[in-house]
Scaffold this motif. Structure first.
Motif, PDB file in Angstrom:
ATOM      1  N   SER A  18      46.810  20.230  70.729  1.00  0.00           N
ATOM      2  CA  SER A  18      45.590  21.268  70.151  1.00  0.00           C
ATOM      3  C   SER A  18      46.142  21.585  68.636  1.00  0.00           C
ATOM      4  CB  SER A  18      45.822  22.593  71.010  1.00  0.00           C
ATOM      5  OG  SER A  18      47.142  23.001  70.772  1.00  0.00           O
ATOM      6  N   CYS A  19      47.212  21.340  68.166  1.00  0.00           N
ATOM      7  CA  CYS A  19      47.470  21.760  66.775  1.00  0.00           C
ATOM      8  C   CYS A  19      47.262  20.838  65.799  1.00  0.00           C
ATOM      9  CB  CYS A  19      49.085  22.187  66.826  1.00  0.00           C
ATOM     10  SG  CYS A  19      49.276  23.553  67.549  1.00  0.00           S
ATOM     11  N   HIS A  84      52.472  19.242  61.618  1.00  0.00           N
ATOM     12  CA  HIS A  84      52.086  20.590  61.974  1.00  0.00           C
ATOM     13  C   HIS A  84      52.810  20.989  63.314  1.00  0.00           C
ATOM     14  CE1 HIS A  84      49.522  24.192  62.641  1.00  0.00           C
ATOM     15  NE2 HIS A  84      48.976  23.487  63.906  1.00  0.00           N
ATOM     16  N   HIS A 166      42.833  28.536  64.503  1.00  0.00           N
ATOM     17  CA  HIS A 166      43.503  28.476  65.808  1.00  0.00           C
ATOM     18  C   HIS A 166      43.410  30.048  66.277  1.00  0.00           C
ATOM     19  CE1 HIS A 166      45.258  24.136  66.599  1.00  0.00           C
ATOM     20  NE2 HIS A 166      44.646  24.254  65.409  1.00  0.00           N
ATOM     21  N   HIS A 174      49.778  31.718  71.298  1.00  0.00           N
ATOM     22  CA  HIS A 174      49.570  30.661  70.532  1.00  0.00           C
ATOM     23  C   HIS A 174      49.161  31.335  69.156  1.00  0.00           C
ATOM     24  CE1 HIS A 174      49.244  26.563  69.228  1.00  0.00           C
ATOM     25  NE2 HIS A 174      48.199  26.747  68.721  1.00  0.00           N
ATOM     26  N   HIS A 178      50.838  30.821  65.456  1.00  0.00           N
ATOM     27  CA  HIS A 178      50.124  30.577  64.257  1.00  0.00           C
ATOM     28  C   HIS A 178      50.352  31.676  63.043  1.00  0.00           C
ATOM     29  CE1 HIS A 178      48.199  26.561  64.721  1.00  0.00           C
ATOM     30  NE2 HIS A 178      48.182  26.937  65.766  1.00  0.00           N
TER      31      HIS A 178
END
Ligand SMILES: [Zn+2]
Ligand SMILES: [Zn+2]
Length: 242
Positions: A18-19, A84, A166, A174, A178
């Motif tokens: 996802s990142c 990342h 995000h 999450h 971030h």
């Protein structure tokens, strides 16, 4: 044949990470794959020493393991270490500007909206702050940035926008991950350009799995965005700006 393998690995990566959905990194993956020495390793984003296969969870914290780039044993390694999924913070060398700059206010306000959303454990308000931050960056007047700060500003903006995007669409845990990296970006931005506001740089030694993390606040009182109501007053003021 190599190309086919490369493409299927990319498809897998885009499904599972996802990142790592920014184009630059995908391009890097493509280059890497075409060199034919890519193997996918899954590791905990918080505990990189915990590795396993797709779908495994971290034995220390229970997070889903995320794909990281395989170790490259060739001499052609062009990676710059900006992964990342592995390490969220970028080190920049910026000395604190004492500029009383009003232009950064909208960005700071949106950042504080994110921070206060996390302080109150509200995923929705945090996401709203993320949207506000994207808007603040898009309205920011680049012509007000001194020529010699353009490059750093662009780097910070690109990174902060990715984190904000995000934050807009993620569950609160999450969002907090971030937020940590975003705090580095916004701290650097303020160091680079200055602010008219009185702000505090706070630090919680327990955030980021006991590695510690900073955040910026508009109030002197400690209100911890990394833990919210669980540990609201954990942390201390490290620095006052203005
Ligand atoms: Zn993410
Ligand atoms: Zn972990």
């Amino acid at each position: 044949m190599k190309k086919v393998i490369g493409i299927s690995v990319i498809a897998l990566l885009s499904l599972t990470i996802s990142c790592k959905d920014n184009k630059q990194e995908e391009q890097k993956d493509v280059m890497h794959n075409e060199m034919g020495n890519h193997e996918t390793v899954y590791a905990c984003p918080m505990h990189p020493e915990i590795t396993g296969k797709e779908g495994d969870k971290c034995s220390k914290c229970g997070m889903d393991l995320e794909a990281v780039k395989g170790h490259d044993h060739s001499e052609m390694n062009q990676e710059d270490g900006h992964d990342h999924s592995n390490s969220e913070s970028t080190e920049r060398e910026i000395t604190q500007s004492n500029n009383k700059n009003g232009e950064t206010a909208a960005i700071l306000n949106a950042y504080f909206e994110i921070k206060n959303g996390l302080v109150t454990d509200s995923k929705e308000n945090t996401a709203k702050g993320g949207t506000a931050l994207l808007a603040a960056f898009s309205k920011f007047d680049m012509t007000k940035v001194p020529e010699n700060a353009h490059k750093e500003y662009m780097e910070i903006q690109e990174s902060a926008n990715e984190h904000a995007a995000h934050i807009v669409k993620s569950p609160i845990d999450h969002q907090r991950e971030h937020f940590e990296a975003l705090s580095t970006d916004i701290t650097d931005l303020i160091a680079l350009l200055g602010t008219v506001k009185v702000i505090y740089q706070d630090y919680c030694p327990m955030a980021n799995n006991n590695k510690g993390a900073n955040w910026l606040s508009e109030v002197k009182e400690i209100k911890n965005p990394y833990f919210g109501s669980k540990m609201l007053t954990c942390g201390s003021v490290k620095k006052k700006i203005n």
